[in-house]
Design an enzyme around this catalytic site. Structure first.
Site, PDB file in Angstrom:
ATOM      1  N   SER A 153      38.565  34.968 -77.126  1.00  0.00           N
ATOM      2  CA  SER A 153      39.881  34.373 -77.350  1.00  0.00           C
ATOM      3  C   SER A 153      40.710  34.403 -76.061  1.00  0.00           C
ATOM      4  O   SER A 153      40.292  33.812 -75.060  1.00  0.00           O
ATOM      5  CB  SER A 153      40.581  35.096 -78.507  1.00  0.00           C
ATOM      6  OG  SER A 153      41.722  34.388 -78.932  1.00  0.00           O
ATOM      7  N   ASP A 251      37.256  26.829 -86.104  1.00  0.00           N
ATOM      8  CA  ASP A 251      38.290  27.343 -85.215  1.00  0.00           C
ATOM      9  C   ASP A 251      39.178  26.185 -84.754  1.00  0.00           C
ATOM     10  O   ASP A 251      38.668  25.172 -84.271  1.00  0.00           O
ATOM     11  CB  ASP A 251      37.640  28.005 -84.003  1.00  0.00           C
ATOM     12  CG  ASP A 251      38.621  28.691 -83.070  1.00  0.00           C
ATOM     13  OD1 ASP A 251      39.847  28.579 -83.288  1.00  0.00           O
ATOM     14  OD2 ASP A 251      38.156  29.330 -82.113  1.00  0.00           O
ATOM     15  N   HIS A 281      37.786  31.333 -85.979  1.00  0.00           N
ATOM     16  CA  HIS A 281      38.186  32.077 -84.788  1.00  0.00           C
ATOM     17  C   HIS A 281      38.049  33.576 -85.053  1.00  0.00           C
ATOM     18  O   HIS A 281      38.305  34.062 -86.153  1.00  0.00           O
ATOM     19  CB  HIS A 281      39.637  31.742 -84.448  1.00  0.00           C
ATOM     20  CG  HIS A 281      40.069  32.238 -83.113  1.00  0.00           C
ATOM     21  ND1 HIS A 281      39.773  31.578 -81.946  1.00  0.00           N
ATOM     22  CD2 HIS A 281      40.777  33.333 -82.750  1.00  0.00           C
ATOM     23  CE1 HIS A 281      40.272  32.231 -80.928  1.00  0.00           C
ATOM     24  NE2 HIS A 281      40.889  33.318 -81.383  1.00  0.00           N
TER      25      HIS A 281
END
Length: 307
Positions: A153, A251, A281
């Site tokens: 991320s 995501d 995600h």
């Protein structure tokens, strides 16, 4: 395929988020309560907390040694958390799995967080630790070959930014970059990528949450037009290290990661884009216990084995 049933079950059991502004201190404390006790964590030959004395100052790092050996390749890991969450503890299990599966010594970076530390403090810490690893290689038993970066991320944002910054500085020791569902465009205009609309609601991280979650970083001085903030904005990607870009089917940030992989290939950089079906995600951090997603560490191992 549909969202993985184990992920769907987990999401269905989550409480409704509280209304009002985000509280970084409370959210960090809440994350720490989910860290597994030490005796339940994946055992390795050695895990050591060290202070890296770098050009950016003193940076806490956690060093994971998978097995006893005379020397090791090294992987420097940057945890995720929208630049204001995450710690050496919350992502300890990810670093342990990376060390075990790759056989590399992993150096996890406890970089400074927004909003307390303004941009580019966290990025500076990450880059400085990579340089520190190369300079202190003897004390780390680095074999002088593999020096890889990995991050999830916002940690993936830092991977891309550090790789670019190192290239511009003429620092050519980084051999690989691994980006797990990276945040590469902090503009957050919902019309920029189809996945921002396709995966907007119901998959954990929601498109409407991207701006408030990243506001601490952006309000600290990080300009979305700056390629060190939004690496997708870098005009010239030639000369960057080979990359593995991992995305999740559900995501919202899927498409920017996959676009970055394509742009790397167009620039002549060896780049593999690997989409994990049924995943949203954060699956490396939260759902790598599911066999289909634990495979990401094996894929990382195989990628890092290529020179």
């Amino acid at each position: 395929m549909p969202l993985h049933p184990e992920i769907a079950k987990f999401l269905a059991g989550l409480p409704t988020p509280p209304e009002g502004p985000l509280d970084p201190v409370a959210m960090r404390a809440g994350d720490e309560t989910h860290v597994a006790p030490l005796e339940e964590r994946l055992p390795l030959h050695a895990v050591e907390d060290v202070t890296a004395r770098t050009a950016s100052g003193e940076v806490p790092v956690r060093i994971y040694t998978p097995v006893e050996a005379d020397s090791y390749g090294v992987l420097v890991y940057f945890h995720g958390g929208a630049f204001f969450l995450g710690s050496l503890n919350t992502h300890d299990h990810v670093a342990r799995s990376l060390a075990k599966e790759t056989g590399l010594k992993v150096v996890s970076v406890g970089y400074r967080l927004a909003p307390e530390a303004a941009f580019p403090a966290g990025l500076d810490d990450c880059y400085a630790v990579v340089r520190w690893v190369a300079e202190q290689g003897g004390s780390l038993a680095w074999d002088g070959t593999t020096l890889a970066l990995a991050g999830d991320s916002s940690g993936g944002t830092f991977v891309a930014a550090v790789a670019a910054r190192a290239h511009d500085d003429g620092f050519d020791r980084i051999t690989h970059q691994v980006l797990y569902y990276p945040s590469l465009d902090l503009d957050f205009d919902v019309d920029r990528y189809a996945s921002l609309r396709e995966n907007a609601v119901g998959y954990g991280l929601e498109t409407a949450g991207l701006k408030p979650f990243n506001a601490f970083y952006l309000d600290s001085g990080a300009d979305p037009a700056d390629p060190l903030v939004s690496p997708i904005r870098r005009a010239d990607l030639t000369g960057l290290p080979p990359a593995l870009v991992v995305t999740g089917e559900y995501d919202p940030m899927r498409d920017e990661g996959e676009l970055y992989g394509r742009r790397l290939r167009e620039a002549g950089v060896e780049a593999t884009v690997s989409r994990y079906e049924g995943a949203g995600h954060g699956f490396v951090q939260h759902f790598s216990w599911i066999p289909e997603y634990h495979r990401v560490f094996e894929e990382t191992r195989d990628f890092l084995g290529r020179r």
